[in-house]
Scaffold this motif. Structure first.
Motif, PDB file in Angstrom:
ATOM      1  N   GLN A  49       4.178   8.346  -2.126  1.00  8.30           N
ATOM      2  CA  GLN A  49       3.841   7.599  -3.338  1.00  8.30           C
ATOM      3  C   GLN A  49       2.701   8.268  -4.103  1.00  8.30           C
ATOM      4  O   GLN A  49       2.652   8.224  -5.331  1.00  8.30           O
ATOM      5  CB  GLN A  49       3.447   6.162  -2.975  1.00  8.30           C
ATOM      6  N   PHE A 201       4.313  -2.660   0.431  1.00  2.32           N
ATOM      7  CA  PHE A 201       3.368  -2.555  -0.684  1.00  2.32           C
ATOM      8  C   PHE A 201       3.335  -1.176  -1.358  1.00  2.32           C
ATOM      9  O   PHE A 201       2.722  -1.034  -2.416  1.00  2.32           O
ATOM     10  CB  PHE A 201       1.943  -2.881  -0.200  1.00  2.32           C
ATOM     11  N   SER A 203       5.162   0.831  -3.125  1.00  2.00           N
ATOM     12  CA  SER A 203       5.617   1.105  -4.490  1.00  2.00           C
ATOM     13  C   SER A 203       4.897   0.263  -5.537  1.00  2.00           C
ATOM     14  O   SER A 203       4.887   0.624  -6.715  1.00  2.00           O
ATOM     15  CB  SER A 203       7.126   0.867  -4.603  1.00  2.00           C
ATOM     16  N   SER A 204       4.303  -0.846  -5.114  1.00  6.93           N
ATOM     17  CA  SER A 204       3.658  -1.738  -6.082  1.00  6.93           C
ATOM     18  C   SER A 204       2.141  -1.596  -6.085  1.00  6.93           C
ATOM     19  O   SER A 204       1.523  -1.459  -7.148  1.00  6.93           O
ATOM     20  CB  SER A 204       4.037  -3.193  -5.791  1.00  6.93           C
ATOM     21  N   ALA A 205       1.531  -1.628  -4.896  1.00  3.13           N
ATOM     22  CA  ALA A 205       0.066  -1.517  -4.795  1.00  3.13           C
ATOM     23  C   ALA A 205      -0.256  -0.896  -3.446  1.00  3.13           C
ATOM     24  O   ALA A 205      -0.455  -1.597  -2.456  1.00  3.13           O
ATOM     25  CB  ALA A 205      -0.591  -2.890  -4.939  1.00  3.13           C
TER      26      ALA A 205
END
Length: 496
Positions: A49, A201, A203-205
Motif C-alpha cells: 500500500q 484497514f 486500503s482505507s487507513a
C-alpha cells in the motif's frame, strides 16, 4: 433414583489440579506469543500500500498532482529505491531483535518472568501503535519509522526466551516435540491474524493496521501481569521430570523411553527427587557455559539459515504475490496466510516424527532437503492459477517452518534441560536466547538480501533461499550421523 454424574463434569474431574494448571499455562503463553507475532506482521501487508502501481488506481478529480506514477504512494516510499527503504525498515527491527536476543536470555534468567513479559508486551504495544500513528500525524521521514521499528525489535526480544522458559518450567520431556509443535503454532496463528487485521484497514487507513495489533499486545501484557504463574511450585503443583537417571540416551536428544504424558504428573518417587533437588539454589549459567552444551552450536547455526528463509517469506511474500500474481494489497495479504497455515501443519508433523524417532536433527534435515526443490517449483509454477498457488504455499510453509518450529521449541527446551546441566533448569532461557538470537541474525539478513536482490529479479531471491536451506541441512550433518549411529547401535543391542 439419582442420576449419574454429568458427562461434562466427569471430563472435568478426570483431570488433576496439576493438569488444569499446565493446560492454563500452555494456553496463556500461546496467547502471549500469538500477540507478539500478530504485531510484527502488518508491515509486510502494508508495504504494497505504501508503494503501489498508481496507474491502476482511480485518481480523485480534485487532486492536484505533478507525478502520475507515484501520486498514490506514501513518501518516502514513492521513490525508485523503495525496495531498499523497505529492507532498511525491516532490518531496523530485525538487527535490533538479533542483538537484543543475546542479552534477553541473560535478563530472563535473573528477572521474574511475569514482570519481564508484561513490560515487553506493553512497550511493544506502544511502539507498534507509534508506527501506525505516523499515518495520522502525516510523518514522511524514513528515520522515524526505522527508529520505531528498532525500538520495537529490542522490546520484542523479551518474548521468546521467557515463554519457552515458562513452558519448560511446567512440562517434562514426554511428548515434548508434539506438544510444542502444537503450541508453536502461535507463530503462524499470529502471522495469520496479523495479516487479516492489517488487511481490513490497509486500503482505507493503513495506520490502523498497526494500532489495532498494538492495542491487542498491550492488552495481553496486562493479562500476563494478572495471571501468569512462572513455576509449578508457586501454586503447590508438582514439578515436571526432565530426565530419568536410568534412561539410556540413544541419539543426541533422544526422548525418555517412558510413556510419560505431557499433562501427567511424574511418579511420586521421581517427583520427590525433583523437588528435593530444586531446593538447592542453582546459579544461572554463563553464555560460554551454554555454548558448551552438546548440540547448541550446530542447531544455532542451522536456525540462522532456516530463519533466514522463514523471515524472508514473512516480510516479502505479500509483495511477491502482489507483483507476480497481480493481487491487490488485501488479496495478497490474505493469500500469504496460507504459508502460515502450512507452517502450523509442518510444526505439528515435525514434533510428532521427532518424538517417535527421537531424532530431532534428522527430522529437520529431511524437511530441509525436501524444501529446497519445492521452493524452486513454487517460483516457477506457483502462480499458475489460484489452486496451484494455494497448494504450493501450504507445502512450502510446512517444509520451511517445520524445522524452524522444532528447533526453537522442543530442541531449545531439550538443550536447556540437558542432562549435562545436572538439573540446573536456569539455563533454559539463556540457551533459548542463544539459539533464537543466532537465528535472528539470519532473520535480519534474509529480508535485507531480498531487498537488495529483488530488483534483479525474483528468481535470484529464490536461489538465495534454496542455498540457505541447503546450508542449514549441511550444518546438522554431524548430529544426523550421531543419531543414525545411535539408532543402529540401539537396534543391534535389541537383537542381541
Amino acid at each position: 433414583m439419582r442420576s449419574s454424574l454429568a458427562p461434562g463434569i466427569k471430563l472435568i474431574t478426570s483431570f488433576s489440579r496439576d493438569s488444569w494448571y499446565r493446560g492454563f499455562i500452555l494456553l496463556l503463553t500461546f496467547l502471549f506469543y500469538t500477540s507478539y507475532h500478530l504485531s510484527r506482521k502488518p508491515i509486510s501487508v502494508v508495504k504494497s500500500q505504501l508503494h503501489r502501481n498508481c496507474s491502476t488506481v482511480i485518481r480523485p478529480a480534485d487532486l492536484n498532482i505533478t507525478n502520475n506514477d507515484t501520486w498514490c504512494d506514501w513518501a518516502p516510499f514513492d521513490q525508485d529505491n523503495y525496495q531498499t527503504l523497505f529492507g532498511a525498515i525491516d532490518n531496523s527491527f530485525l538487527v535490533a531483535y538479533a542483538i537484543g536476543m543475546f542479552f534477553s536470555g541473560i535478563f530472563g534468567e535473573r528477572l521474574p518472568l511475569r514482570y519481564y513479559l508484561t513490560a515487553g508486551m506493553v512497550l511493544s504495544g506502544i511502539f507498534t501503535s507509534l508506527f501506525g500513528l505516523g499515518y495520522y500525524m502525516n510523518i514522511h521521514s524514513v528515520w522515524y519509522y526505522a527508529f520505531v521499528q528498532a525500538m520495537n525489535g529490542l522490546v520484542q526480544t523479551t518474548g521468546w526466551p521467557a515463554v519457552v522458559a515458562c513452558v519448560g518450567n511446567w512440562f517434562g520431556k514426554g511428548k515434548r516435540g508434539f506438544i510444542m509443535g502444537v503450541w508453536n503454532s502461535h507463530t503462524s496463528v499470529g502471522n495469520i491474524l496479523g495479516s487479516l487485521i492489517a488487511g481490513v484497514f490497509v486500503s482505507s487507513a493503513w495506520g490502523m493496521s498497526f494500532i489495532v495489533p498494538g492495542i491487542i499486545i498491550f492488552s495481553t501484557g496486562v493479562l500476563c501481569f494478572f495471571f501468569l504463574v512462572e513455576h509449578p511450585e508457586d501454586v503447590n503443583c508438582t514439578a515436571p521430570q526432565h530426565h530419568q537417571e536410568s534412561a539410556e540416551q540413544e541419539p543426541l536428544l533422544r526422548n525418555s523411553s517412558s510413556n510419560e504424558e505431557i499433562f501427567s504428573s511424574p511418579p511420586p518417587g521421581a517427583a520427590n527427587s525433583v523437588i528435593e533437588h530444586s531446593e538447592e539454589p542453582a546459579e544461572a549459567i554463563s553464555f560460554c557455559g551454554a555454548l558448551k552444551i552438546p548440540g547448541v552450536v550446530e542447531f544455532s547455526l542451522c536456525l540462522l539459515f532456516a530463519k533466514l528463509v522463514s523471515y524472508t517469506f514473512l516480510y516479502w511474500l505479500p509483495l511477491y504475490i502482489a507483483n507476480v500474481a497481480h493481487f491487490d494489497p488485501k488479496g495478497a495479504g490474505d493469500m500469504s496466510t496460507l504459508f502460515d497455515v502450512g507452517g502450523i501443519l509442518g510444526g505439528v508433523v515435525a514434533g510428532l516424527v521427532s518424538d517417535y524417532t527421537g531424532g530431532r536433527a534428522s527430522t529437520c534435515c529431511v524437511m530441509l532437503i525436501v524444501a529446497a526443490p519445492m521452493l524452486f517449483v513454487y517460483n516457477h509454477v506457483g502462480q499458475n492459477g489460484v489452486p496451484t498457488t494455494i497448494g504450493m504455499l501450504l507445502v512450502c510453509g510446512a517444509l520451511v517452518n517445520g524445522p524452524y518450529a522444532l528447533i526453537t521449541t522442543a530442541v531449545s527446551a531439550d538443550l536447556g534441560t540437558h542432562e549435562s546441566l545436572r538439573g540446573n533448569s536456569r539455563a533454559l532461557s539463556t540457551v533459548t536466547a542463544i539459539i533464537d538470537g543466532t537465528g535472528s541474525i539470519g532473520a535480519a539478513l534474509g529480508p535485507l538480501l531480498a531487498g537488495v536482490i529483488s530488483p534483479t529479479g525474483w528468481n535470484n531471491v529464490f536461489y538465495m533461499l534454496i542455498t540457505a536451506d541447503v546450508l542449514a541441512c549441511l550444518l546438522l550433518s554431524r548430529l544426523v550421523y550421531k543419531e543414525i549411529r545411535g539408532w543402529c547401535g540401539y537396534h543391534t543391542r535389541m537383537r542381541g
